[in-house]
Design an enzyme around this catalytic site. Structure first.
Site, PDB file in Angstrom:
ATOM      1  N   ASN A  76       1.349  -1.319   0.017  1.00  0.00           N
ATOM      2  CA  ASN A  76      -0.352   0.163  -0.155  1.00  0.00           C
ATOM      3  C   ASN A  76       0.775   1.320   0.105  1.00  0.00           C
ATOM      4  O   ASN A  76       1.808   1.268   0.679  1.00  0.00           O
ATOM      5  CB  ASN A  76      -0.703  -0.078   0.783  1.00  0.00           C
ATOM      6  CG  ASN A  76      -0.122   0.011   2.467  1.00  0.00           C
ATOM      7  OD1 ASN A  76       0.829  -1.231   2.316  1.00  0.00           O
ATOM      8  ND2 ASN A  76      -0.913   0.813   3.617  1.00  0.00           N
ATOM      9  N   CYS A  87      -4.321   0.456  -2.298  1.00  0.00           N
ATOM     10  CA  CYS A  87      -4.097  -0.984  -2.075  1.00  0.00           C
ATOM     11  C   CYS A  87      -2.960  -1.595  -2.552  1.00  0.00           C
ATOM     12  O   CYS A  87      -2.965  -1.590  -3.717  1.00  0.00           O
ATOM     13  CB  CYS A  87      -5.558  -1.648  -1.514  1.00  0.00           C
ATOM     14  SG  CYS A  87      -6.264  -0.945  -0.808  1.00  0.00           S
ATOM     15  N   GLU A  89      -3.305  -4.686  -2.785  1.00  0.00           N
ATOM     16  CA  GLU A  89      -3.771  -5.587  -4.178  1.00  0.00           C
ATOM     17  C   GLU A  89      -3.467  -4.781  -4.905  1.00  0.00           C
ATOM     18  O   GLU A  89      -3.261  -5.882  -6.581  1.00  0.00           O
ATOM     19  CB  GLU A  89      -5.067  -6.309  -3.983  1.00  0.00           C
ATOM     20  CG  GLU A  89      -5.163  -6.755  -2.160  1.00  0.00           C
ATOM     21  CD  GLU A  89      -5.582  -6.232  -0.847  1.00  0.00           C
ATOM     22  OE1 GLU A  89      -4.623  -4.634  -0.844  1.00  0.00           O
ATOM     23  OE2 GLU A  89      -5.873  -6.550  -0.549  1.00  0.00           O
ATOM     24  N   CYS A 124     -11.042  -3.380  -4.408  1.00  0.00           N
ATOM     25  CA  CYS A 124      -9.839  -4.040  -4.423  1.00  0.00           C
ATOM     26  C   CYS A 124     -10.961  -5.547  -4.615  1.00  0.00           C
ATOM     27  O   CYS A 124     -10.269  -5.762  -6.114  1.00  0.00           O
ATOM     28  CB  CYS A 124      -9.196  -4.286  -3.272  1.00  0.00           C
ATOM     29  SG  CYS A 124      -7.546  -3.412  -3.319  1.00  0.00           S
TER      30      CYS A 124
HETATM   31  O1  LIG Z   1      -6.592  -5.251   1.321  1.00  0.00           O
HETATM   32  C1  LIG Z   1      -5.997  -4.365   2.160  1.00  0.00           C
HETATM   33  C2  LIG Z   1      -6.626  -3.686   3.530  1.00  0.00           C
HETATM   34  C3  LIG Z   1      -5.788  -2.485   3.593  1.00  0.00           C
HETATM   35  N1  LIG Z   1      -4.813  -1.806   2.778  1.00  0.00           N
HETATM   36  C4  LIG Z   1      -4.486  -0.255   3.132  1.00  0.00           C
HETATM   37  C5  LIG Z   1      -4.999   0.935   2.631  1.00  0.00           C
HETATM   38  C6  LIG Z   1      -4.544   1.699   3.614  1.00  0.00           C
HETATM   39  O2  LIG Z   1      -3.360   2.325   3.224  1.00  0.00           O
HETATM   40  C7  LIG Z   1      -3.882   1.071   4.576  1.00  0.00           C
HETATM   41  C8  LIG Z   1      -5.701   1.600   5.803  1.00  0.00           C
HETATM   42  O3  LIG Z   1      -6.889   1.188   5.086  1.00  0.00           O
HETATM   43  O4  LIG Z   1      -4.580  -0.306   4.932  1.00  0.00           O
HETATM   44  C9  LIG Z   1      -4.533  -2.133   2.036  1.00  0.00           C
HETATM   45  O5  LIG Z   1      -3.685  -1.968   0.792  1.00  0.00           O
HETATM   46  N2  LIG Z   1      -5.541  -3.804   1.346  1.00  0.00           N
HETATM   47 ZN   LIG Z   2      -7.908  -2.437  -1.465  1.00  0.00          ZN
END
Ligand SMILES: O=c1ccn([C@H]2C[C@H](O)[C@@H](CO)O2)c(=O)[nH]1
Ligand SMILES: [Zn+2]
Length: 175
Positions: A76, A87, A89, A124
């Site tokens: 992320n 994110c 993913e 996502c």
């Molecule tokens: O499955 C997930 C859940 C959260 N986040 C990130 C988004 C944000 O940067 C942080 C908090 O939500 O986590 C992801 O990358 N993937």
């Molecule tokens: Zn996401």
């Protein structure tokens, strides 16, 4: 390498944990081998260390396996302008698409949550759905235990690219 998979069930899904045991393919069509799954979890854990998350302090890593056996990783990446954060993913998927690959087999998601499996956000899930409903998503914990789900299970009755070309009412000038 020796890997053993312990299977438990929450009634709906298999909850698994890699402990120690034998090499080889898991039963079931297209299932990832234990070695590959271990590698994917390790890649997701590794890329998680690159997470840029000064606002949430919530690190996430993702490892995406394509059907032609490439692994793309993503973490992320947050932003001072909050809603511009991306994110893990989605970063992994965008990297694969940018390299010309749109055929996905599985994605492994890693976070620092000790007591629950990291669950992908709605955005996502829809982004995954763009590339098919029947591929696997492994939600993990830092101890390498995981919950395996499909995109369809995470986003049932979904809207996808095929829906855009289904039979519609005829409209003229937007009416
Ligand atoms: O499955 C997930 C859940 C959260 N986040 C990130 C988004 C944000 O940067 C942080 C908090 O939500 O986590 C992801 O990358 N993937
Ligand atoms: Zn996401």
């Amino acid at each position: 390498m020796l890997v053993l998979l312990l299977l438990q069930s929450d009634g709906q899904h298999d909850l698994c944990r890699i402990v120690e045991g034998r090499e080889g393919l898991l039963p079931g069509e297209g299932a990832l081998s234990e070695d590959m799954l271990k590698k994917m979890i390790s890649e997701a854990d590794k890329v998680k260390t690159h997470a840029y998350c000064p606002y949430s302090q919530f690190r996430v890593g993702a490892a995406l396996l394509t059907t032609d056996h490439h692994i793309y990783t993503g973490c992320n990446v947050e932003n001072a302008c909050n809603n511009l954060g991306v994110c893990a993913e989605r970063n992994a998927m965008a990297k694969a698409v940018s390299e010309g690959c749109r055929s996905f087999r599985a994605i492994v998601i890693s976070s620092d949550l000790c007591e629950q499996f990291i669950s992908p956000c709605g955005g996502c899930r829809q982004f995954m759905r763009e590339f098919g409903a029947n591929w696997d998503v492994y939600l993990t914990k830092p101890d390498s235990s995981y919950l395996k789900m499909t995109v369809d299970e995470l986003l049932p009755i979904s809207f996808g690219p095929e829906d855009l070309s289904m039979k519609k009412l005829q409209i003229q000038n937007g009416h």
